[in-house]
Scaffold this motif. Structure first.
Motif, mmCIF file in Angstrom:
data_model
loop_
_atom_site.group_PDB
_atom_site.id
_atom_site.type_symbol
_atom_site.label_atom_id
_atom_site.label_comp_id
_atom_site.label_asym_id
_atom_site.label_seq_id
_atom_site.Cartn_x
_atom_site.Cartn_y
_atom_site.Cartn_z
ATOM 1 N N PRO A 76 11.412 -8.501 1.498
ATOM 2 C CA PRO A 76 12.575 -7.901 0.817
ATOM 3 C C PRO A 76 12.263 -7.391 -0.589
ATOM 4 C CG PRO A 76 13.188 -9.965 1.874
ATOM 5 C CD PRO A 76 11.705 -9.883 1.936
ATOM 6 N N VAL A 77 11.502 -8.158 -1.368
ATOM 7 C CA VAL A 77 11.159 -7.701 -2.719
ATOM 8 C C VAL A 77 10.357 -6.415 -2.656
ATOM 9 C CG1 VAL A 77 9.775 -8.272 -4.750
ATOM 10 C CG2 VAL A 77 11.305 -9.975 -3.782
ATOM 11 N N ASN A 78 9.436 -6.324 -1.708
ATOM 12 C CA ASN A 78 8.640 -5.111 -1.565
ATOM 13 C C ASN A 78 9.506 -3.914 -1.201
ATOM 14 O OD1 ASN A 78 6.102 -3.941 -1.747
ATOM 15 N ND2 ASN A 78 5.162 -5.405 -0.357
ATOM 16 N N LEU A 79 10.454 -4.098 -0.289
ATOM 17 C CA LEU A 79 11.339 -2.998 0.102
ATOM 18 C C LEU A 79 12.179 -2.515 -1.079
ATOM 19 C CD1 LEU A 79 12.540 -4.253 3.615
ATOM 20 C CD2 LEU A 79 11.084 -2.271 3.144
ATOM 21 N N ILE A 80 12.726 -3.451 -1.859
ATOM 22 C CA ILE A 80 13.523 -3.063 -3.031
ATOM 23 C C ILE A 80 12.664 -2.301 -4.031
ATOM 24 C CG2 ILE A 80 14.802 -3.977 -5.007
ATOM 25 C CD1 ILE A 80 15.735 -6.260 -3.208
ATOM 26 N N TRP A 81 11.428 -2.768 -4.235
ATOM 27 C CA TRP A 81 10.537 -2.109 -5.185
ATOM 28 C C TRP A 81 10.177 -0.703 -4.726
ATOM 29 C CZ3 TRP A 81 8.573 -1.165 -9.624
ATOM 30 C CH2 TRP A 81 7.301 -0.614 -9.766
ATOM 31 N N ILE A 82 9.934 -0.515 -3.434
ATOM 32 C CA ILE A 82 9.568 0.811 -2.922
ATOM 33 C C ILE A 82 10.751 1.770 -3.040
ATOM 34 C CG2 ILE A 82 8.959 2.087 -0.820
ATOM 35 C CD1 ILE A 82 7.247 -0.311 -0.034
ATOM 36 N N VAL A 83 11.970 1.286 -2.750
ATOM 37 C CA VAL A 83 13.154 2.132 -2.910
ATOM 38 C C VAL A 83 13.311 2.556 -4.364
ATOM 39 C CG1 VAL A 83 15.679 2.128 -2.797
ATOM 40 C CG2 VAL A 83 14.358 1.215 -0.899
ATOM 41 N N ALA A 84 13.126 1.630 -5.299
ATOM 42 C CA ALA A 84 13.229 1.966 -6.719
ATOM 43 C C ALA A 84 12.162 2.977 -7.124
ATOM 44 C CB ALA A 84 13.110 0.697 -7.561
ATOM 45 N N LEU A 85 10.936 2.785 -6.615
ATOM 46 C CA LEU A 85 9.848 3.699 -6.964
ATOM 47 C C LEU A 85 10.099 5.088 -6.385
ATOM 48 C CD1 LEU A 85 7.113 3.463 -8.475
ATOM 49 C CD2 LEU A 85 6.029 3.142 -6.247
ATOM 50 N N ALA A 86 10.532 5.134 -5.116
ATOM 51 C CA ALA A 86 10.823 6.429 -4.504
ATOM 52 C C ALA A 86 11.969 7.132 -5.220
ATOM 53 C CB ALA A 86 11.152 6.240 -3.028
ATOM 54 N N GLY A 87 12.988 6.382 -5.636
ATOM 55 C CA GLY A 87 14.079 6.978 -6.392
ATOM 56 C C GLY A 87 13.624 7.529 -7.726
ATOM 57 N N PHE A 88 12.692 6.829 -8.389
ATOM 58 C CA PHE A 88 12.164 7.328 -9.654
ATOM 59 C C PHE A 88 11.427 8.642 -9.458
ATOM 60 C CE2 PHE A 88 8.392 7.587 -12.403
ATOM 61 C CZ PHE A 88 9.013 7.733 -13.639
ATOM 62 N N GLY B 283 21.680 6.183 -9.284
ATOM 63 C CA GLY B 283 22.118 5.701 -7.982
ATOM 64 C C GLY B 283 21.151 4.700 -7.383
ATOM 65 N N VAL B 284 19.866 5.002 -7.481
ATOM 66 C CA VAL B 284 18.867 4.070 -6.960
ATOM 67 C C VAL B 284 18.882 2.770 -7.760
ATOM 68 C CG1 VAL B 284 16.405 3.699 -6.623
ATOM 69 C CG2 VAL B 284 17.418 5.891 -6.009
ATOM 70 N N GLY B 285 19.032 2.886 -9.080
ATOM 71 C CA GLY B 285 19.101 1.677 -9.897
ATOM 72 C C GLY B 285 20.299 0.809 -9.541
ATOM 73 N N LEU B 286 21.448 1.466 -9.217
ATOM 74 C CA LEU B 286 22.632 0.718 -8.809
ATOM 75 C C LEU B 286 22.398 0.000 -7.484
ATOM 76 C CD1 LEU B 286 25.597 -0.007 -9.314
ATOM 77 C CD2 LEU B 286 26.223 2.110 -8.128
ATOM 78 N N LEU B 287 21.729 0.665 -6.523
ATOM 79 C CA LEU B 287 21.429 0.027 -5.243
ATOM 80 C C LEU B 287 20.528 -1.195 -5.430
ATOM 81 C CD1 LEU B 287 20.848 3.117 -2.904
ATOM 82 C CD2 LEU B 287 22.778 1.538 -2.885
ATOM 83 N N VAL B 288 19.520 -1.061 -6.279
ATOM 84 C CA VAL B 288 18.619 -2.184 -6.537
ATOM 85 C C VAL B 288 19.368 -3.333 -7.197
ATOM 86 C CG1 VAL B 288 16.590 -2.909 -7.850
ATOM 87 C CG2 VAL B 288 16.576 -0.712 -6.652
ATOM 88 N N LEU B 289 20.255 -3.013 -8.132
ATOM 89 C CA LEU B 289 21.032 -4.057 -8.806
ATOM 90 C C LEU B 289 21.929 -4.786 -7.818
ATOM 91 C CD1 LEU B 289 21.879 -5.445 -11.431
ATOM 92 C CD2 LEU B 289 23.578 -3.630 -11.756
ATOM 93 N N LEU B 290 22.595 -4.040 -6.907
ATOM 94 C CA LEU B 290 23.446 -4.675 -5.903
ATOM 95 C C LEU B 290 22.628 -5.562 -4.971
ATOM 96 C CD1 LEU B 290 25.842 -1.720 -4.981
ATOM 97 C CD2 LEU B 290 26.391 -3.769 -6.317
ATOM 98 N N ALA B 291 21.422 -5.098 -4.615
ATOM 99 C CA ALA B 291 20.572 -5.907 -3.739
ATOM 100 C C ALA B 291 20.181 -7.217 -4.412
ATOM 101 C CB ALA B 291 19.320 -5.114 -3.357
ATOM 102 N N LEU B 292 19.902 -7.165 -5.716
ATOM 103 C CA LEU B 292 19.543 -8.386 -6.432
ATOM 104 C C LEU B 292 20.741 -9.319 -6.587
ATOM 105 C CD1 LEU B 292 17.222 -6.904 -9.217
ATOM 106 C CD2 LEU B 292 16.547 -8.143 -7.161
ATOM 107 N N LEU B 293 21.940 -8.745 -6.784
ATOM 108 C CA LEU B 293 23.126 -9.583 -6.955
ATOM 109 C C LEU B 293 23.494 -10.321 -5.676
ATOM 110 C CD1 LEU B 293 25.441 -7.303 -9.143
ATOM 111 C CD2 LEU B 293 24.215 -9.359 -9.848
ATOM 112 N N ILE C 228 0.832 -1.205 0.000
ATOM 113 C CA ILE C 228 0.000 0.000 0.000
ATOM 114 C C ILE C 228 0.867 1.256 0.000
ATOM 115 C CG2 ILE C 228 -1.743 1.250 1.348
ATOM 116 C CD1 ILE C 228 -2.788 -1.444 2.269
ATOM 117 N N VAL C 229 2.117 1.183 0.505
ATOM 118 C CA VAL C 229 3.022 2.329 0.466
ATOM 119 C C VAL C 229 3.263 2.772 -0.974
ATOM 120 C CG1 VAL C 229 5.400 3.047 0.916
ATOM 121 C CG2 VAL C 229 4.129 1.810 2.654
ATOM 122 N N ALA C 230 3.406 1.812 -1.884
ATOM 123 C CA ALA C 230 3.600 2.162 -3.293
ATOM 124 C C ALA C 230 2.387 2.885 -3.851
ATOM 125 C CB ALA C 230 3.894 0.900 -4.106
#
Length: 443
Positions: A351-363, A381-391, A183-185
């Motif tokens: 975790p997936v929800n947190l990564i998605w919210i960070v990406a959305l907020a960065g956008f 920068g946000v895209g790089l953080l999301v990529l590192l989290a997935l790796l 719901i945060v998104a």
């Protein structure tokens, strides 16, 4: 081009608070009757759909097409003997199902069923009430509803009921976090927690032109916020204790779970609360992600589709589709193990929800930044953080057998390897019955 629309909560909230008290009372009674009728129809629909999946007739005796079977079951429950266990806490035992049913019904009060209509000479929205934080009211009612389950299991004085209630508490804590993050998104996108404001934010798609062709991008958040929609749908199945997440009432392990000791109308209230919760979360998913009472896109196929009483038809059509998904899951998937269920909630959905919210907020932060270089820096920068989290996503460790085999001594919870079943202390063995006979014959 701006793709994500933002609602105007002041415009939608200004429609409420002008109805006379008797009109509000009529709305409340209609919502209560509607939920009870929907519960009866949902039970019949579930039995018919599962029977169709299992190639059997289903209810077909009471009423046309078996439509009165749910009503007959409700009357049967009302006339059953009402039993209270000897060791139960009677006051809490009676109040527990009332708490669950009351919270389930209250949550529906902020769900918008349609736009403005004329009732008895008053222009009023097809919604009982709304709040600036209307979505949080639904979440709070959902959280309070589990108190009925926990108190019912604890007050029953039964081990099975207590285990079922503890499972329900852990289940709600685990999956309500994932549901709240979804719901945060929606809040970030719409700019409001008012349910009517969220529907208003999805009302118009965004215009887009390619060459000489003009069209609208649908504004439904199920498409724009697809990860949040998927996680929300999974979470509400766990939140409502439905299969394959029906662990609090696992009959193969806990007899009946938290309601093992309940009968008559108190059991019927738990049953009513479960199905009303199904309707409520389906209505909530419709409001947050499927455009609420708006007509299916493209809405331009009929100019009057979103006026008058027609929006109620679109709203309940979407709710019925989501209710069918509940039934579909029940007739398809087996029950999860408890460790699988908890792993899915804590190690995947959250975790997936947190990564998605960070990406959305960065956008959003990058889109609203001043200057092209700032936008590129923030979004990159946000895209790089999301990529590192997935790796560096934690993976399950491969199972390695122990170096020495377990002999069964102290290997809890592994039982001893001997296949001999010890005799029950309450049953006399054949040798024990022969000894007194031989003693009497020797006399």
């Amino acid at each position: 081009m701006t793709i994500l629309a933002r609602g105007n909560p002041d415009k939608t909230l200004a429609l409420f608070g002008h109805d006379p008290w008797w009109l509000m009372l009529i709305k409340a009674v209609v919502i209560f009757v509607l939920l009870v009728v929907l519960t009866l129809l949902t039970i019949w629909f579930e039995r018919k759909a599962v029977a169709w999946m299992q190639v059997r007739p289903g209810p077909n005796r009471n009423g046309p097409f078996g439509l009165l079977q749910s009503l007959a079951d409700g009357l049967k429950l009302a006339f059953k003997e009402d039993l209270i266990p000897k060791d139960a806490d009677k006051i809490v035992f009676i109040l527990a199902p009332v708490i669950s049913a009351a919270c389930a019904i209250t949550a529906f009060s902020v769900i918008p069923l349609g736009g403005m209509v004329n009732l008895f000479g008053y222009d009023t929205p097809l919604q009982l009430t709304d709040l600036p934080v209307g979505v949080l009211l639904v979440l709070s009612c959902s959280a309070l509803g589990v108190y009925g389950i926990v108190l019912g299991g604890w007050a029953s004085g039964s081990t099975y009921s207590l285990l079922g209630s503890l499972r329900a508490a852990a289940q709600v804590i685990s999956y309500e976090i994932a549901m709240g993050l979804s719901i945060v998104a929606v809040f970030l996108t719409s700019g409001t927690l008012s349910t009517s404001g969220i529907v208003d934010a999805q009302q118009h798609g965004q215009p887009m032109t390619i060459g000489s062709t003009s069209f609208h991008i649908p504004g439904w958040y199920a498409l724009l916020l697809l990860p949040s929609f998927i996680i929300f749908c999974i979470s509400v199945v766990g939140e409502t204790n439905r299969a394959p997440f029906d662990l609090p009432e696992a009959e193969s392990e806990l007899v009946g779970g938290f309601h093992t000791e309940y009968s008559s109308l108190k059991f019927a209230l738990f049953f009513l609360a479960e199905y009303i919760n199904m309707v409520t979360v389906s209505a909530m998913a419709t409001t947050l992600f499927l455009g609420g009472w708006q007509a299916p896109f493209p809405a331009s196929w009929w100019p009057a589709a979103n006026t008058g009483w027609w929006p109620m038809l679109w709203f309940f059509a979407k709710v019925i589709v989501l209710l069918f998904c509940f039934v579909w899951l029940r007739g398809t998937l087996p029950r999860f193990r408890y460790d699988q269920f908890m792993r899915l909630g804590w190690k995947v959905l959250v975790p997936v929800n947190l990564i998605w919210i960070v990406a959305l907020a960065g956008f959003y932060a990058g889109r609203n930044a001043v200057g092209l270089s700032t936008k590129v820096a923030v979004i990159g920068g946000v895209g790089l953080l999301v990529l590192l989290a997935l790796l560096f996503w934690p993976t399950r460790k491969e199972y390695k057998p122990p170096a020495e085999p377990d002999t069964g001594l102290g290997g809890y919870p592994v039982p001893p390897l001997s296949l001999e079943v010890p005799p029950s202390p309450g049953v006399k063995t054949l040798e024990a019955t022969r000894e007194p006979v031989a003693a009497r014959e020797g006399e």
